[in-house]
Design a protein around this motif. Structure first.
Motif, PDB file in Angstrom:
ATOM      1  N   UNK A 147      -4.858  11.590 -13.820  1.00  0.00           N
ATOM      2  CA  UNK A 147      -5.330  10.436 -14.378  1.00  0.00           C
ATOM      3  C   UNK A 147      -4.336   9.301 -14.163  1.00  0.00           C
ATOM      4  N   UNK A 148      -2.915   9.373 -14.480  1.00  0.00           N
ATOM      5  CA  UNK A 148      -2.128   8.466 -14.041  1.00  0.00           C
ATOM      6  C   UNK A 148      -1.975   8.243 -12.583  1.00  0.00           C
ATOM      7  N   UNK A 149      -1.944   9.188 -11.759  1.00  0.00           N
ATOM      8  CA  UNK A 149      -1.804   9.054 -10.401  1.00  0.00           C
ATOM      9  C   UNK A 149      -3.103   8.382  -9.642  1.00  0.00           C
ATOM     10  N   UNK A 150      -4.388   8.395 -10.404  1.00  0.00           N
ATOM     11  CA  UNK A 150      -5.311   8.005  -9.803  1.00  0.00           C
ATOM     12  C   UNK A 150      -5.603   6.282  -9.839  1.00  0.00           C
ATOM     13  N   UNK A 151      -4.647   5.730 -10.838  1.00  0.00           N
ATOM     14  CA  UNK A 151      -4.712   4.348 -10.983  1.00  0.00           C
ATOM     15  C   UNK A 151      -4.747   3.441  -9.762  1.00  0.00           C
ATOM     16  N   UNK A 152      -5.249   2.406  -9.720  1.00  0.00           N
ATOM     17  CA  UNK A 152      -5.837   1.559  -8.649  1.00  0.00           C
ATOM     18  C   UNK A 152      -4.613   0.933  -7.848  1.00  0.00           C
ATOM     19  N   UNK A 153      -3.674   0.738  -8.872  1.00  0.00           N
ATOM     20  CA  UNK A 153      -2.433  -0.015  -8.525  1.00  0.00           C
ATOM     21  C   UNK A 153      -1.391   0.826  -7.585  1.00  0.00           C
ATOM     22  N   UNK A 154      -1.324   2.040  -7.533  1.00  0.00           N
ATOM     23  CA  UNK A 154      -0.318   2.856  -6.808  1.00  0.00           C
ATOM     24  C   UNK A 154      -1.122   2.707  -5.361  1.00  0.00           C
ATOM     25  N   UNK A 155       0.007   2.324  -4.513  1.00  0.00           N
ATOM     26  CA  UNK A 155      -0.288   2.636  -2.998  1.00  0.00           C
ATOM     27  C   UNK A 155      -0.770   4.215  -2.605  1.00  0.00           C
ATOM     28  N   UNK A 156      -1.507   4.391  -1.836  1.00  0.00           N
ATOM     29  CA  UNK A 156      -1.838   5.805  -1.426  1.00  0.00           C
ATOM     30  C   UNK A 156      -0.628   6.376  -0.700  1.00  0.00           C
ATOM     31  N   UNK A 157       0.104   5.798   0.058  1.00  0.00           N
ATOM     32  CA  UNK A 157       1.272   6.656   0.488  1.00  0.00           C
ATOM     33  C   UNK A 157       2.299   7.030  -0.589  1.00  0.00           C
ATOM     34  N   UNK A 158       2.440   5.997  -1.679  1.00  0.00           N
ATOM     35  CA  UNK A 158       3.384   6.463  -2.744  1.00  0.00           C
ATOM     36  C   UNK A 158       2.720   7.312  -3.773  1.00  0.00           C
ATOM     37  N   UNK A 159       1.316   7.307  -3.728  1.00  0.00           N
ATOM     38  CA  UNK A 159       0.547   8.508  -4.534  1.00  0.00           C
ATOM     39  C   UNK A 159       0.924   9.816  -4.060  1.00  0.00           C
TER      40      UNK A 159
END
Length: 262
Positions: free
Chosen positions: A169-181
């Protein structure tokens, strides 16, 4: 062509005996396929129960023989070598089939949040309804449905297998760039960080981005993002140092209070 025998109407329901070889699991059954491990479980448990106690719940199929409730009972009958199976004949749209199948299946064991997210998006598409309306139809909270749909959209391409729901749930936050995710997922799966550290990393990075966005010019925002790009979304980010740089670039002077430099 499906062969039905001894059709009987009870109230508004129609029951009949159907030839097992004519039936198939509907593609809109939420579990249309089974693994070999699941098939072995059906043989050792469900098929054995049906043989000893009989069919306890009648499967539901369309008039063309697609079973959308009770697919595993169909497999069990096939494993037992049964020629006929009692079914309820109930035609339904693909959307209605998925709703009925989900309602039947997902209360029986701990659901997989990724699989649920995929199903919610598929049902929303088939029914041409919003996730909010879908949640109401399924008797679930909007948050439950939307969180899982977002997790599927953001994480399904990352091969996630070991994350807890809260981590996902935390990692799916829109604010996180995909490469950082992707990096954060790898660090979680290797045990380099835990859920508490992930929460702190995300909280500090969100606050840092909000502060950067408050810089009065686009040029300063770009400079700050470039300076802190390597430490955003890591535990190495120093919010105090970011505040210091923000003040220096915006006001042309350092902050008066003491700050800790990274």
């Amino acid at each position: 062509m499906v062969e039905f025998r001894n059709k009987t109407q009870v109230g508004n329901k129609v029951f009949a005996w159907a030839r097992v070889k004519d039936l198939k699991v509907s593609p809109y059954n939420v579990r249309p396929e089974v693994t070999e491990e699941e098939r072995e479980e059906i043989r050792s448990s469900l098929a054995k129960s049906i043989k000893e106690l009989g069919l306890q719940q009648i499967p539901v199929c369309t008039s063309n023989g697609e079973v959308y409730i009770g697919g595993r009972r169909l497999i069990a009958h096939d494993e037992l070598g049964e020629e006929w199976m009692l079914v309820e004949i109930r035609d339904a749209t693909p959307f209605e089939q998925m709703i009925a199948s989900y309602t039947e299946n997902f209360h029986r064991k701990e659901p997989n949040y990724l699989e649920e997210g995929r199903l919610f998006l598929k049902m929303s598409e088939l029914g041409n309804i919003s996730l909010r309306k879908l949640a109401k139809k399924l008797g679930l909270s909007q948050g439950y449905v939307k969180d899982r749909a977002r997790i599927w959209e953001r994480l399904s391409g990352h091969g996630v297998t070991t994350l807890t729901f809260e981590q996902a749930r935390l990692l799916a936050l829109d604010i996180i760039p995909d490469d950082k995710r992707e990096i954060l997922i790898q660090r979680l799966e290797t045990g380099e960080i835990d859920t508490s550290k992930l929460q702190r990393i995300i909280s500090k990075s969100k606050a840092a981005l909000q502060l950067i966005e408050q810089a009065p010019t686009e040029e300063i925002q770009k400079q700050l993002k470039a300076e802190f790009e390597d430490v955003l979304w890591t535990e190495d980010l120093s919010f105090d140092y970011l505040e210091y740089r923000w003040e220096f670039l915006v006001n042309g002077k350092r902050k008066l209070k003491k700050v800790m430099l990274p």
